[in-house]
Motif scaffolding. Structure first.
Motif, PDB file in Angstrom:
ATOM      1  N   VAL A   1     -50.110  11.961 -36.373  1.00  0.00           N
ATOM      2  CA  VAL A   1     -50.550  11.851 -34.996  1.00  0.00           C
ATOM      3  C   VAL A   1     -49.791  12.884 -34.160  1.00  0.00           C
ATOM      4  N   GLN A   2     -50.510  13.497 -33.215  1.00  0.00           N
ATOM      5  CA  GLN A   2     -49.859  14.434 -32.289  1.00  0.00           C
ATOM      6  C   GLN A   2     -49.486  13.693 -31.018  1.00  0.00           C
ATOM      7  N   LEU A   3     -48.344  14.063 -30.484  1.00  0.00           N
ATOM      8  CA  LEU A   3     -47.815  13.394 -29.303  1.00  0.00           C
ATOM      9  C   LEU A   3     -47.600  14.397 -28.187  1.00  0.00           C
ATOM     10  N   GLN A   4     -47.842  13.981 -26.969  1.00  0.00           N
ATOM     11  CA  GLN A   4     -47.610  14.833 -25.813  1.00  0.00           C
ATOM     12  C   GLN A   4     -46.929  14.031 -24.728  1.00  0.00           C
ATOM     13  N   ALA A   5     -45.715  14.463 -24.393  1.00  0.00           N
ATOM     14  CA  ALA A   5     -44.922  13.773 -23.388  1.00  0.00           C
ATOM     15  C   ALA A   5     -45.139  14.368 -22.010  1.00  0.00           C
ATOM     16  N   SER A   6     -45.001  13.527 -21.002  1.00  0.00           N
ATOM     17  CA  SER A   6     -45.134  13.978 -19.618  1.00  0.00           C
ATOM     18  C   SER A   6     -44.332  13.058 -18.719  1.00  0.00           C
ATOM     19  N   GLY A   7     -44.179  13.473 -17.461  1.00  0.00           N
ATOM     20  CA  GLY A   7     -43.556  12.605 -16.475  1.00  0.00           C
ATOM     21  C   GLY A   7     -42.155  12.988 -16.059  1.00  0.00           C
ATOM     22  N   GLY A   8     -41.597  14.012 -16.678  1.00  0.00           N
ATOM     23  CA  GLY A   8     -40.262  14.424 -16.295  1.00  0.00           C
ATOM     24  C   GLY A   8     -40.244  15.071 -14.922  1.00  0.00           C
ATOM     25  N   GLY A   9     -39.039  15.325 -14.428  1.00  0.00           N
ATOM     26  CA  GLY A   9     -38.916  15.969 -13.129  1.00  0.00           C
ATOM     27  C   GLY A   9     -37.508  15.864 -12.600  1.00  0.00           C
ATOM     28  N   LEU A  10     -37.395  16.183 -11.323  1.00  0.00           N
ATOM     29  CA  LEU A  10     -36.110  16.123 -10.621  1.00  0.00           C
ATOM     30  C   LEU A  10     -36.070  14.865  -9.773  1.00  0.00           C
ATOM     31  N   VAL A  11     -35.000  14.113  -9.905  1.00  0.00           N
ATOM     32  CA  VAL A  11     -34.869  12.878  -9.143  1.00  0.00           C
ATOM     33  C   VAL A  11     -33.419  12.721  -8.709  1.00  0.00           C
ATOM     34  N   GLN A  12     -33.217  12.081  -7.583  1.00  0.00           N
ATOM     35  CA  GLN A  12     -31.863  11.844  -7.085  1.00  0.00           C
ATOM     36  C   GLN A  12     -31.209  10.689  -7.850  1.00  0.00           C
ATOM     37  N   PRO A  13     -29.901  10.688  -7.903  1.00  0.00           N
ATOM     38  CA  PRO A  13     -29.206   9.548  -8.531  1.00  0.00           C
ATOM     39  C   PRO A  13     -29.646   8.232  -7.902  1.00  0.00           C
ATOM     40  N   GLY A  14     -29.858   7.250  -8.759  1.00  0.00           N
ATOM     41  CA  GLY A  14     -30.350   5.965  -8.292  1.00  0.00           C
ATOM     42  C   GLY A  14     -31.862   5.856  -8.285  1.00  0.00           C
ATOM     43  N   GLY A  15     -32.525   6.967  -8.493  1.00  0.00           N
ATOM     44  CA  GLY A  15     -33.981   6.965  -8.467  1.00  0.00           C
ATOM     45  C   GLY A  15     -34.600   6.551  -9.794  1.00  0.00           C
ATOM     46  N   SER A  16     -35.928   6.633  -9.846  1.00  0.00           N
ATOM     47  CA  SER A  16     -36.680   6.205 -11.024  1.00  0.00           C
ATOM     48  C   SER A  16     -37.672   7.274 -11.456  1.00  0.00           C
ATOM     49  N   LEU A  17     -37.949   7.268 -12.747  1.00  0.00           N
ATOM     50  CA  LEU A  17     -39.003   8.094 -13.322  1.00  0.00           C
ATOM     51  C   LEU A  17     -39.670   7.303 -14.433  1.00  0.00           C
ATOM     52  N   ARG A  18     -40.922   7.627 -14.674  1.00  0.00           N
ATOM     53  CA  ARG A  18     -41.642   6.995 -15.780  1.00  0.00           C
ATOM     54  C   ARG A  18     -42.172   8.098 -16.689  1.00  0.00           C
ATOM     55  N   LEU A  19     -41.696   8.114 -17.903  1.00  0.00           N
ATOM     56  CA  LEU A  19     -42.178   9.067 -18.893  1.00  0.00           C
ATOM     57  C   LEU A  19     -43.312   8.427 -19.686  1.00  0.00           C
TER      58      LEU A  19
END
Length: 121
Positions: A1-19
């Motif tokens: 299976v091929q996989l493709q990741a997304s959702g990264g970025g720049l965030v301040q400390p204490g913040g949230s991201l969803r990959l």
């Protein structure tokens, strides 16, 4: 299976991201999925895993802050990252294998391309 990741970025400390990691095929029968990360000058680290039965495990450094999940209907594995710290800065990779041990040993059969996460003020 091929996989493709997304959702990264720049965030301040204490913040949230969803990959998110999208698979090219069904993940319904894939034994284990995981997220790794690698910071500059450091070894790759296994961050979180989820098995076909939905059992999860986390590195001590992210327990209580990160949550891994899999959506078998959308063929995705996600990593919700909360309370981010500068030390979470790294390139994050998703991976898949029929064997949970292959994930744990860092030798999965499928890797996604990395997505950069930078935590900085």
């Amino acid at each position: 299976v091929q996989l493709q990741a997304s959702g990264g970025g720049l965030v301040q400390p204490g913040g949230s991201l969803r990959l998110s990691c999208a698979a090219s095929g069904s993940i319904f029968r894939i034994g284990a999925l995981g997220w790794y990360r690698q910071a500059p000058g450091k070894q790759r680290e296994l961050v979180a895993t989820i098995t076909i039965g939905g059992n999860t495990n986390y590195a001590d450094s992210v327990k209580g802050r990160f949550t891994i999940s899999r959506d078998n209907t959308k063929n995705t594995v996600n990593l919700q990252m909360n309370s981010l710290k500068p030390e979470d800065t790294a390139v994050y990779y998703c991976a898949a294998d029929a064997s949970y041990m292959k994930i744990v040993l860092g030798a999965p059969s499928s890797w996604g391309q990395g997505t950069q996460v930078t935590v900085s003020s």
